[in-house]
Design a protein around this motif. Sequence first.
Motif, PDB file in Angstrom:
ATOM      1  N   ALA A 137      -3.018 -13.622  -6.540  1.00  2.00           N
ATOM      2  CA  ALA A 137      -3.884 -12.535  -7.002  1.00  2.00           C
ATOM      3  C   ALA A 137      -3.195 -11.646  -8.031  1.00  2.00           C
ATOM      4  O   ALA A 137      -3.829 -11.183  -8.983  1.00  2.00           O
ATOM      5  CB  ALA A 137      -4.348 -11.700  -5.814  1.00  2.00           C
ATOM      6  N   THR A 138      -1.907 -11.388  -7.836  1.00  2.00           N
ATOM      7  CA  THR A 138      -1.204 -10.436  -8.702  1.00  2.00           C
ATOM      8  C   THR A 138      -0.386 -11.117  -9.789  1.00  2.00           C
ATOM      9  O   THR A 138       0.173 -10.433 -10.657  1.00  2.00           O
ATOM     10  CB  THR A 138      -0.272  -9.545  -7.866  1.00  2.00           C
ATOM     11  N   GLN A 139      -0.304 -12.466  -9.738  1.00  2.00           N
ATOM     12  CA  GLN A 139       0.509 -13.200 -10.717  1.00  2.00           C
ATOM     13  C   GLN A 139       1.948 -12.701 -10.721  1.00  2.00           C
ATOM     14  O   GLN A 139       2.603 -12.620 -11.770  1.00  2.00           O
ATOM     15  CB  GLN A 139      -0.094 -13.064 -12.122  1.00  2.00           C
ATOM     16  N   SER A 140       2.465 -12.360  -9.537  1.00  2.67           N
ATOM     17  CA  SER A 140       3.860 -11.944  -9.391  1.00  2.67           C
ATOM     18  C   SER A 140       4.384 -12.521  -8.080  1.00  2.67           C
ATOM     19  O   SER A 140       3.605 -12.880  -7.192  1.00  2.67           O
ATOM     20  CB  SER A 140       4.000 -10.417  -9.397  1.00  2.67           C
ATOM     21  N   GLN A 141       5.703 -12.602  -7.953  1.00  2.00           N
ATOM     22  CA  GLN A 141       6.295 -13.263  -6.796  1.00  2.00           C
ATOM     23  C   GLN A 141       6.414 -12.290  -5.629  1.00  2.00           C
ATOM     24  O   GLN A 141       7.104 -11.273  -5.712  1.00  2.00           O
ATOM     25  CB  GLN A 141       7.679 -13.815  -7.158  1.00  2.00           C
TER      26      GLN A 141
ATOM     27  N   ILE B  62      -0.711  -3.913   8.155  1.00  2.00           N
ATOM     28  CA  ILE B  62       0.147  -3.923   6.967  1.00  2.00           C
ATOM     29  C   ILE B  62       0.244  -2.491   6.447  1.00  2.00           C
ATOM     30  O   ILE B  62      -0.788  -1.834   6.224  1.00  2.00           O
ATOM     31  CB  ILE B  62      -0.374  -4.860   5.868  1.00  2.00           C
ATOM     32  N   ASN B  63       1.467  -2.019   6.308  1.00  2.00           N
ATOM     33  CA  ASN B  63       1.724  -0.662   5.826  1.00  2.00           C
ATOM     34  C   ASN B  63       2.367  -0.727   4.441  1.00  2.00           C
ATOM     35  O   ASN B  63       3.446  -1.311   4.277  1.00  2.00           O
ATOM     36  CB  ASN B  63       2.657   0.075   6.800  1.00  2.00           C
ATOM     37  N   PHE B  64       1.676  -0.138   3.464  1.00  2.00           N
ATOM     38  CA  PHE B  64       2.148  -0.146   2.086  1.00  2.00           C
ATOM     39  C   PHE B  64       2.709   1.222   1.719  1.00  2.00           C
ATOM     40  O   PHE B  64       2.109   2.264   2.035  1.00  2.00           O
ATOM     41  CB  PHE B  64       1.001  -0.452   1.117  1.00  2.00           C
TER      42      PHE B  64
ATOM     43  N   ALA C  97       1.567  -0.292  -3.107  1.00  2.00           N
ATOM     44  CA  ALA C  97       0.107  -0.375  -3.220  1.00  2.00           C
ATOM     45  C   ALA C  97      -0.329  -0.297  -4.678  1.00  2.00           C
ATOM     46  O   ALA C  97      -1.186  -1.080  -5.120  1.00  2.00           O
ATOM     47  CB  ALA C  97      -0.547   0.736  -2.401  1.00  2.00           C
ATOM     48  N   MET C  98       0.242   0.625  -5.437  1.00  2.00           N
ATOM     49  CA  MET C  98      -0.148   0.781  -6.831  1.00  2.00           C
ATOM     50  C   MET C  98       0.273  -0.431  -7.666  1.00  2.00           C
ATOM     51  O   MET C  98      -0.446  -0.852  -8.570  1.00  2.00           O
ATOM     52  CB  MET C  98       0.457   2.056  -7.411  1.00  2.00           C
ATOM     53  N   GLU C  99       1.442  -1.019  -7.351  1.00  2.00           N
ATOM     54  CA  GLU C  99       1.868  -2.212  -8.087  1.00  2.00           C
ATOM     55  C   GLU C  99       0.925  -3.381  -7.837  1.00  2.00           C
ATOM     56  O   GLU C  99       0.493  -4.059  -8.777  1.00  2.00           O
ATOM     57  CB  GLU C  99       3.293  -2.605  -7.682  1.00  2.00           C
ATOM     58  N   LEU C 100       0.577  -3.622  -6.574  1.00  2.00           N
ATOM     59  CA  LEU C 100      -0.316  -4.732  -6.242  1.00  2.00           C
ATOM     60  C   LEU C 100      -1.709  -4.500  -6.815  1.00  2.00           C
ATOM     61  O   LEU C 100      -2.329  -5.415  -7.376  1.00  2.00           O
ATOM     62  CB  LEU C 100      -0.383  -4.919  -4.728  1.00  2.00           C
ATOM     63  N   TYR C 101      -2.210  -3.274  -6.681  1.00  2.00           N
ATOM     64  CA  TYR C 101      -3.530  -2.922  -7.214  1.00  2.00           C
ATOM     65  C   TYR C 101      -3.580  -3.126  -8.722  1.00  2.00           C
ATOM     66  O   TYR C 101      -4.498  -3.770  -9.255  1.00  2.00           O
ATOM     67  CB  TYR C 101      -3.844  -1.474  -6.840  1.00  2.00           C
TER      68      TYR C 101
ATOM     69  N   SER D  98      -3.783   7.326  -8.941  1.00  2.00           N
ATOM     70  CA  SER D  98      -3.154   7.693  -7.677  1.00  2.00           C
ATOM     71  C   SER D  98      -3.530   6.713  -6.579  1.00  2.00           C
ATOM     72  O   SER D  98      -4.648   6.181  -6.562  1.00  2.00           O
ATOM     73  CB  SER D  98      -3.572   9.108  -7.269  1.00  2.00           C
ATOM     74  N   TYR D  99      -2.616   6.485  -5.652  1.00  2.00           N
ATOM     75  CA  TYR D  99      -2.881   5.577  -4.543  1.00  2.00           C
ATOM     76  C   TYR D  99      -3.935   6.121  -3.589  1.00  2.00           C
ATOM     77  O   TYR D  99      -4.473   5.386  -2.761  1.00  2.00           O
ATOM     78  CB  TYR D  99      -1.581   5.287  -3.773  1.00  2.00           C
ATOM     79  N   THR D 100      -4.235   7.421  -3.697  1.00  2.00           N
ATOM     80  CA  THR D 100      -5.247   8.016  -2.825  1.00  2.00           C
ATOM     81  C   THR D 100      -6.672   7.774  -3.326  1.00  2.00           C
ATOM     82  O   THR D 100      -7.628   8.109  -2.624  1.00  2.00           O
ATOM     83  CB  THR D 100      -5.018   9.538  -2.700  1.00  2.00           C
ATOM     84  N   ALA D 101      -6.842   7.197  -4.519  1.00  2.00           N
ATOM     85  CA  ALA D 101      -8.175   6.948  -5.064  1.00  2.00           C
ATOM     86  C   ALA D 101      -8.910   5.906  -4.220  1.00  2.00           C
ATOM     87  O   ALA D 101      -8.312   4.963  -3.706  1.00  2.00           O
ATOM     88  CB  ALA D 101      -8.072   6.478  -6.518  1.00  2.00           C
ATOM     89  N   ASP D 102     -10.221   6.090  -4.081  1.00  2.00           N
ATOM     90  CA  ASP D 102     -11.035   5.144  -3.297  1.00  2.00           C
ATOM     91  C   ASP D 102     -10.954   3.731  -3.864  1.00  2.00           C
ATOM     92  O   ASP D 102     -10.984   2.750  -3.116  1.00  2.00           O
ATOM     93  CB  ASP D 102     -12.494   5.608  -3.265  1.00  2.00           C
ATOM     94  N   GLU D 103     -10.850   3.618  -5.177  1.00  2.00           N
ATOM     95  CA  GLU D 103     -10.805   2.298  -5.811  1.00  2.00           C
ATOM     96  C   GLU D 103      -9.580   1.516  -5.345  1.00  2.00           C
ATOM     97  O   GLU D 103      -9.649   0.300  -5.146  1.00  2.00           O
ATOM     98  CB  GLU D 103     -10.796   2.439  -7.328  1.00  2.00           C
ATOM     99  N   VAL D 104      -8.452   2.204  -5.167  1.00  2.00           N
ATOM    100  CA  VAL D 104      -7.237   1.529  -4.709  1.00  2.00           C
ATOM    101  C   VAL D 104      -7.444   0.982  -3.298  1.00  2.00           C
ATOM    102  O   VAL D 104      -7.116  -0.169  -2.997  1.00  2.00           O
ATOM    103  CB  VAL D 104      -6.029   2.484  -4.760  1.00  2.00           C
ATOM    104  N   SER D 105      -8.018   1.792  -2.423  1.00  2.00           N
ATOM    105  CA  SER D 105      -8.283   1.347  -1.044  1.00  2.00           C
ATOM    106  C   SER D 105      -9.248   0.173  -1.022  1.00  2.00           C
ATOM    107  O   SER D 105      -9.075  -0.774  -0.246  1.00  2.00           O
ATOM    108  CB  SER D 105      -8.835   2.507  -0.211  1.00  2.00           C
TER     109      SER D 105
END
Length: 227
Positions: A30-34, A69-71, A76-80, A97-104
């Motif tokens: 999904a993130t194209q990262s290892q 899972i605890n981020f 969280a921001m990197e994966l998002y 911000s990680y608190t944005a609804d879109e991130v969740s």
Amino acid sequence: MSSSNDRVVYSTEHVLTSLCNSVTRVLTVATQSQIQYSAMVQRITKTCLRPDIGCFVLFDGGFSGLMVINFSAQAAMELYSSYLLSMGMSKDELARSYTADEVSNVMGELMNQVAGDFTSKVRRELQTHITQNQPKMLVLNKQVMLSVDANLDQPEARRVTFYTGNNNIFYLELAIDRTEFIKLYDFEPQARANPDEVMAEANAPRELAPPPPPDSDTDELLRSLGM
């Protein structure tokens, strides 16, 4: 006849490894990262939702369990960000911000894919069936720690450390009833379905069957006589 000592036994650690592989597989694609996880696992007494973003999924069926899972905010921001950027979204459109609804919402979708991949592997590899609930994502204050009751009779809990491509850390916690899967006879696990092949087959043009030949005079006479 083989003795019981010859039978392959799958324990909590095998189930945990399968879940860890689902996390790394889904998030790497999904993130194209290892995405990697530690070779060491912790025995813990209970699972908890911790800051900054926590997610939990309940499993039920062939065995019962709870995945947490605890981020950290950074993980969280990197994966998002990596997920949406790999899908073609511009950096200016991302939440700040990680608190944005879109991130969740995005993290919840990724966790749903992880849980789906895991339940599919359980069906193929352990030949049993489990169901999952919709992942619940919570943005937590640093003073808040929540414990989720999974109603397990003999719980075993483990924690594994994960690392993102930029070495940000998040943690997977699994609690399941103490159980063992014993292989009674050899079998070949079902192959993983390839979504691309399924879609290509569904969209492939189908050849139409040739029309039936026209009735002969004899066939028409027999039909008129009710034969």
